[in-house]
Design a protein around this motif. Structure first.
Motif, PDB file in Angstrom:
ATOM      1  N   GLU A 124      17.521  37.065  94.972  1.00  0.00           N
ATOM      2  CA  GLU A 124      16.110  36.981  95.383  1.00  0.00           C
ATOM      3  C   GLU A 124      16.187  36.140  96.712  1.00  0.00           C
ATOM      4  O   GLU A 124      15.538  36.379  97.781  1.00  0.00           O
ATOM      5  CB  GLU A 124      15.160  36.496  94.467  1.00  0.00           C
ATOM      6  N   ASN A 125      17.039  34.852  96.609  1.00  0.00           N
ATOM      7  CA  ASN A 125      17.334  34.053  97.677  1.00  0.00           C
ATOM      8  C   ASN A 125      17.722  34.784  99.101  1.00  0.00           C
ATOM      9  O   ASN A 125      17.301  34.588 100.134  1.00  0.00           O
ATOM     10  CB  ASN A 125      18.108  33.098  97.172  1.00  0.00           C
ATOM     11  N   ALA A 126      18.508  35.538  98.812  1.00  0.00           N
ATOM     12  CA  ALA A 126      19.221  36.589  99.906  1.00  0.00           C
ATOM     13  C   ALA A 126      18.170  37.395 100.330  1.00  0.00           C
ATOM     14  O   ALA A 126      18.184  37.311 101.894  1.00  0.00           O
ATOM     15  CB  ALA A 126      20.360  37.494  99.461  1.00  0.00           C
ATOM     16  N   TYR A 127      17.393  37.970  99.912  1.00  0.00           N
ATOM     17  CA  TYR A 127      16.294  38.755 100.491  1.00  0.00           C
ATOM     18  C   TYR A 127      15.072  38.082 101.182  1.00  0.00           C
ATOM     19  O   TYR A 127      14.829  38.151 102.324  1.00  0.00           O
ATOM     20  CB  TYR A 127      15.563  39.584  99.104  1.00  0.00           C
ATOM     21  N   ALA A 128      15.058  36.733 100.425  1.00  0.00           N
ATOM     22  CA  ALA A 128      14.038  36.087 101.095  1.00  0.00           C
ATOM     23  C   ALA A 128      14.688  35.425 102.484  1.00  0.00           C
ATOM     24  O   ALA A 128      13.736  35.208 103.576  1.00  0.00           O
ATOM     25  CB  ALA A 128      13.591  34.751 100.243  1.00  0.00           C
ATOM     26  N   ALA A 129      15.855  35.058 102.317  1.00  0.00           N
ATOM     27  CA  ALA A 129      16.629  34.590 103.569  1.00  0.00           C
ATOM     28  C   ALA A 129      16.543  35.489 104.808  1.00  0.00           C
ATOM     29  O   ALA A 129      16.295  35.325 106.063  1.00  0.00           O
ATOM     30  CB  ALA A 129      17.877  34.082 103.379  1.00  0.00           C
ATOM     31  N   MET A 130      16.619  36.778 104.374  1.00  0.00           N
ATOM     32  CA  MET A 130      16.617  37.981 105.249  1.00  0.00           C
ATOM     33  C   MET A 130      15.177  38.011 106.161  1.00  0.00           C
ATOM     34  O   MET A 130      15.386  37.911 107.465  1.00  0.00           O
ATOM     35  CB  MET A 130      16.915  39.227 104.692  1.00  0.00           C
ATOM     36  N   ILE A 131      14.266  37.982 105.429  1.00  0.00           N
ATOM     37  CA  ILE A 131      12.984  37.958 105.973  1.00  0.00           C
ATOM     38  C   ILE A 131      12.554  36.622 106.762  1.00  0.00           C
ATOM     39  O   ILE A 131      12.325  36.718 107.876  1.00  0.00           O
ATOM     40  CB  ILE A 131      11.856  38.243 104.780  1.00  0.00           C
ATOM     41  N   TYR A 132      13.123  35.690 106.131  1.00  0.00           N
ATOM     42  CA  TYR A 132      12.727  34.355 106.791  1.00  0.00           C
ATOM     43  C   TYR A 132      13.600  34.453 108.289  1.00  0.00           C
ATOM     44  O   TYR A 132      12.957  33.828 109.123  1.00  0.00           O
ATOM     45  CB  TYR A 132      13.104  33.224 105.813  1.00  0.00           C
ATOM     46  N   LEU A 133      14.923  34.633 108.334  1.00  0.00           N
ATOM     47  CA  LEU A 133      15.870  34.471 109.240  1.00  0.00           C
ATOM     48  C   LEU A 133      15.155  35.544 110.430  1.00  0.00           C
ATOM     49  O   LEU A 133      15.155  35.222 111.613  1.00  0.00           O
ATOM     50  CB  LEU A 133      17.049  34.878 108.844  1.00  0.00           C
ATOM     51  N   THR A 134      14.750  36.670 109.919  1.00  0.00           N
ATOM     52  CA  THR A 134      14.296  37.810 110.966  1.00  0.00           C
ATOM     53  C   THR A 134      12.948  37.229 111.776  1.00  0.00           C
ATOM     54  O   THR A 134      12.631  37.305 112.946  1.00  0.00           O
ATOM     55  CB  THR A 134      13.899  39.141 110.268  1.00  0.00           C
ATOM     56  N   SER A 135      12.187  36.766 110.753  1.00  0.00           N
ATOM     57  CA  SER A 135      10.762  36.182 111.208  1.00  0.00           C
ATOM     58  C   SER A 135      10.853  34.891 111.995  1.00  0.00           C
ATOM     59  O   SER A 135      10.280  34.894 113.083  1.00  0.00           O
ATOM     60  CB  SER A 135       9.789  35.849 110.079  1.00  0.00           C
ATOM     61  N   GLN A 136      12.019  34.095 111.795  1.00  0.00           N
ATOM     62  CA  GLN A 136      12.175  33.136 112.462  1.00  0.00           C
ATOM     63  C   GLN A 136      12.613  33.383 114.125  1.00  0.00           C
ATOM     64  O   GLN A 136      12.265  32.591 114.787  1.00  0.00           O
ATOM     65  CB  GLN A 136      13.184  31.977 111.709  1.00  0.00           C
ATOM     66  N   SER A 137      13.510  34.284 114.122  1.00  0.00           N
ATOM     67  CA  SER A 137      14.072  34.855 115.206  1.00  0.00           C
ATOM     68  C   SER A 137      12.841  35.322 116.167  1.00  0.00           C
ATOM     69  O   SER A 137      12.867  35.256 117.376  1.00  0.00           O
ATOM     70  CB  SER A 137      14.991  35.934 115.260  1.00  0.00           C
ATOM     71  N   LEU A 138      12.050  36.121 115.585  1.00  0.00           N
ATOM     72  CA  LEU A 138      10.614  36.324 116.516  1.00  0.00           C
ATOM     73  C   LEU A 138       9.835  35.222 116.769  1.00  0.00           C
ATOM     74  O   LEU A 138       9.343  35.215 118.090  1.00  0.00           O
ATOM     75  CB  LEU A 138       9.827  37.282 115.296  1.00  0.00           C
ATOM     76  N   LYS A 139      10.017  34.147 115.954  1.00  0.00           N
ATOM     77  CA  LYS A 139       8.994  33.143 116.347  1.00  0.00           C
ATOM     78  C   LYS A 139       9.803  32.354 117.584  1.00  0.00           C
ATOM     79  O   LYS A 139       9.336  31.843 118.502  1.00  0.00           O
ATOM     80  CB  LYS A 139       8.999  32.028 115.073  1.00  0.00           C
ATOM     81  N   THR A 140      11.109  32.303 117.544  1.00  0.00           N
ATOM     82  CA  THR A 140      11.837  31.629 118.658  1.00  0.00           C
ATOM     83  C   THR A 140      11.756  32.366 119.868  1.00  0.00           C
ATOM     84  O   THR A 140      11.659  31.651 121.115  1.00  0.00           O
ATOM     85  CB  THR A 140      13.409  31.700 118.199  1.00  0.00           C
ATOM     86  N   ILE A 141      11.636  33.880 120.018  1.00  0.00           N
ATOM     87  CA  ILE A 141      11.275  34.229 121.163  1.00  0.00           C
ATOM     88  C   ILE A 141       9.926  34.820 121.642  1.00  0.00           C
ATOM     89  O   ILE A 141       9.681  35.682 122.340  1.00  0.00           O
ATOM     90  CB  ILE A 141      12.161  35.766 121.223  1.00  0.00           C
ATOM     91  N   PHE A 142       8.899  34.335 120.803  1.00  0.00           N
ATOM     92  CA  PHE A 142       7.609  34.766 120.867  1.00  0.00           C
ATOM     93  C   PHE A 142       7.169  34.424 122.175  1.00  0.00           C
ATOM     94  O   PHE A 142       6.587  35.443 122.739  1.00  0.00           O
ATOM     95  CB  PHE A 142       6.629  33.941 119.755  1.00  0.00           C
ATOM     96  N   ARG A 143       7.141  33.183 122.727  1.00  0.00           N
ATOM     97  CA  ARG A 143       7.018  33.070 124.288  1.00  0.00           C
ATOM     98  C   ARG A 143       7.792  32.086 124.905  1.00  0.00           C
ATOM     99  O   ARG A 143       7.835  30.942 124.619  1.00  0.00           O
ATOM    100  CB  ARG A 143       5.491  32.434 124.511  1.00  0.00           C
TER     101      ARG A 143
END
Length: 587
Positions: free
Chosen positions: A206-225
């Protein structure tokens, strides 16, 4: 596809959504509606005919709520309701959603109604029904938040928590696509809180799955603007980590999405991680082949073809163009539609920007605009619309004529007339885009818009005031300090040209030759080595304009020499220009 004019933006967006559904689908939908008893007399059917007729005639700007209400004898609330039902029903018809839902989502096969809704939303997102998926996901997010109540003890149900984390991931992807800052930040905060607060209570899987979603979303946050290459490097490193989690968990839908993001970010970084990124793309392609998923196979094959072309820069490009086109034609035939189709269209545009004809490129830009509207990816959609309108105007900017220097037998094309009206519309389009799409466009798009304004100002001025052109050149130069820009040398040529034209008023030819000849030759040689296709004609037209405005002998010699080289580099484009001149003479 029209510019925003006198109709309301809400009506404009409504027509954009309806007109993006293919015409044959609209006709089949209307035929289905007309089979109903007394359909021709029903007000909603009359409204549908009016709307479809305006789209067919490209007269959406004639839409008027008050006149339509009066004609149909309905209130504005009833009009808005009918329009909403039409858009919803037409999209369901296009995606064949009712049949999919009946076949794949029998309630008897699921534990509860929320799980049915969750699976439906994921399927909708996969086939491009993101608007509909978002509506369901928002309701589910609220429902699961109530069920879990993260602040309450004992610990929340992990299964429900993982569904909620997944829902947040989908919502973040949606709001990233339309650059909705407020909503994106809202659900990013909720995802972050959910993952960090419950990390200790989750199993390793479960932690691995949550980390995958978290890291993907965090990358979108990083390049949002962002305008900083460091942000893109940070984001791509997070995606590498997310990819590994997706691979270990065998969550292939996420893995494919992550791979597409990796390629997109690497492209923005000018392929600086090409060897590493190629490994990820090939791994995703091989997984798609192993699992025999047709659309993913086609998608990653198209990306790989583009990737290899951009890294190797082969002169024998036709095989690459053929492979991309084969992928595109296969993808068009797959039904129901997949959200990967827009990725394949982007691959087509990447290739056609180097080697395609203007007509081919324009057609895919237009198609890509409609595809992104269908998928509710407004950022990409409005950029494609701007690019399409820009290119259409740019095609009609010049007419050419032949010119010959004394003591030479070479006829070379120079600008006969500049379509000032077209140039001013181009300038207006770019200026309006800065306002209409404020806080939507990315760093590179803004640079492209500034470049359009610089070009329009340069060709519109007649030995006049280049103040506005220089203002936007300065903005481009400031942007270039943070990251290399593809069109920076082109802007340098215009800046140099402005200096030449202004100096030519009071400086003699010897001074101008000594000051500018080497700089111009250096830039022109750079273009011959790096630019391709119509880009070289853009550079040539700037050089011709400089020569015409300053009327200095050494500049005309430069034009002649550059044209001689262009005939060998882009013979098909030069031949087309020459034919246009000859046709004009005959007429």
């Amino acid at each position: 596809m029209r510019e925003l004019t006198k109709i309301k933006k809400t009506s404009y967006h409504f027509f954009a959504n309806i007109s993006s559904i293919p015409e044959d689908t609209r006709k089949k939908y209307l035929q289905k509606i007309l089979r109903r008893k007394n359909a021709g007399k029903q007000k909603n059917v009359k409204l549908i005919k009016i709307i479809f007729d305006l789209i067919e005639k490209d007269e959406q700007d004639e839409w008027d709520d008050d006149k339509i209400c009066k004609k149909l004898d309905i209130t504005k609330n009833m009009l808005y309701w009918h329009k909403s039902i039409l858009l919803e029903d037409l999209r369901d018809f296009y995606f064949n959603w009712k049949e999919i839902a009946t076949k794949e989502f029998n309630p008897a096969n699921f534990r509860d109604s929320d799980i049915v809704s969750y699976e439906k939303a994921k399927k909708m997102y996969a086939i491009g029904m993101r608007m509909e998926a978002k509506t369901i996901l928002l309701k589910l997010a609220a429902a699961y938040e109530r069920k879990i109540n993260l602040q309450r003890k004992p610990k929340p149900d992990n299964e429900k928590l993982m569904i909620l984390v997944d829902i947040y991931g989908y919502l973040l992807r949606y709001y990233f696509g339309c650059r909705n800052t407020i909503k994106f930040n809202l659900y990013w905060g909720k995802l972050k809180k959910s993952v960090e607060l419950n990390k200790k209570n989750l199993s390793g899987k479960e932690n691995a799955y949550a980390a995958m979603i978290y890291l993907t979303s965090q990358s979108l946050k990083t390049i949002f603007r962002t305008s900083d290459a460091a942000n893109y490097r940070e984001a791509i490193n997070r995606l590498y980590a997310a990819f590994k989690h997706a691979e270990s968990q065998k969550t292939y839908e996420n893995l494919f999405f992550i791979t597409i993001l990796i390629d997109d970010i690497n492209l923005r970084l000018r392929n600086e991680n090409h060897s590493v990124v190629q490994g990820y793309i090939e791994k995703a392609y091989n997984i798609a082949v192993e699992r025999n998923i047709e659309i993913e196979i086609i998608t990653f094959k198209a990306i790989l073809v583009c990737f290899r072309h951009e890294v190797l820069k082969p002169k024998a490009y036709q095989s690459y163009l053929n492979e991309i086109n084969e992928c595109y034609q296969k993808a068009k035939k797959i039904t129901p539609r997949s959200s990967y189709f827009t990725v394949i269209e982007r691959a087509m545009l990447r290739m056609l920007s180097h080697h395609g004809t203007e007509e081919e490129f324009l057609e895919i830009v237009k198609s890509s605009y409609h595809s992104n509207i269908i998928e509710s990816s407004s950022f990409e959609a409005w950029w494609r619309l701007y690019a399409y309108q820009n290119l259409k105007l740019d095609r009609h900017s010049f007419t050419w004529k032949f010119h010959k220097l004394h003591n030479t037998s070479i006829d070379f094309p120079i600008i006969d007339e500049i379509n000032i009206a077209s140039m001013r519309k181009l300038n207006e389009l770019a200026t309006n885009a800065l306002n209409d799409y404020k806080n939507i466009f990315s760093f590179y798009v803004y640079a492209g818009i500034y470049q359009t304004i610089v070009t329009a100002e340069f060709f519109t001025e007649d030995r006049g005031n280049y103040k506005r052109a220089m203002l936007f050149i300065k903005r481009i130069e400031n942007m270039e300090k943070t990251r290399p820009l593809p069109g920076k040398k082109y802007v340098e040529l215009i800046k140099l040209g402005i200096s030449v034209i202004e100096d030519a008023v009071y400086k003699n030819e010897e001074h101008l030759r000594e000051k500018y000849e080497n700089q111009l030759e250096e830039l022109l040689n750079y273009f011959l080595e790096t630019a391709q296709g119509s880009n070289l004609i853009d550079r040539y037209s700037v050089l011709v304009r400089i020569a015409q405005q300053s009327n200095v002998k050494f500049l005309w010699e430069l034009v002649e020499n550059y044209y001689t080289k262009l005939k060998n580099v882009i013979p098909e484009i030069i031949e087309k220009i020459n034919k246009e001149i000859l046709t004009k003479k005959i007429c």
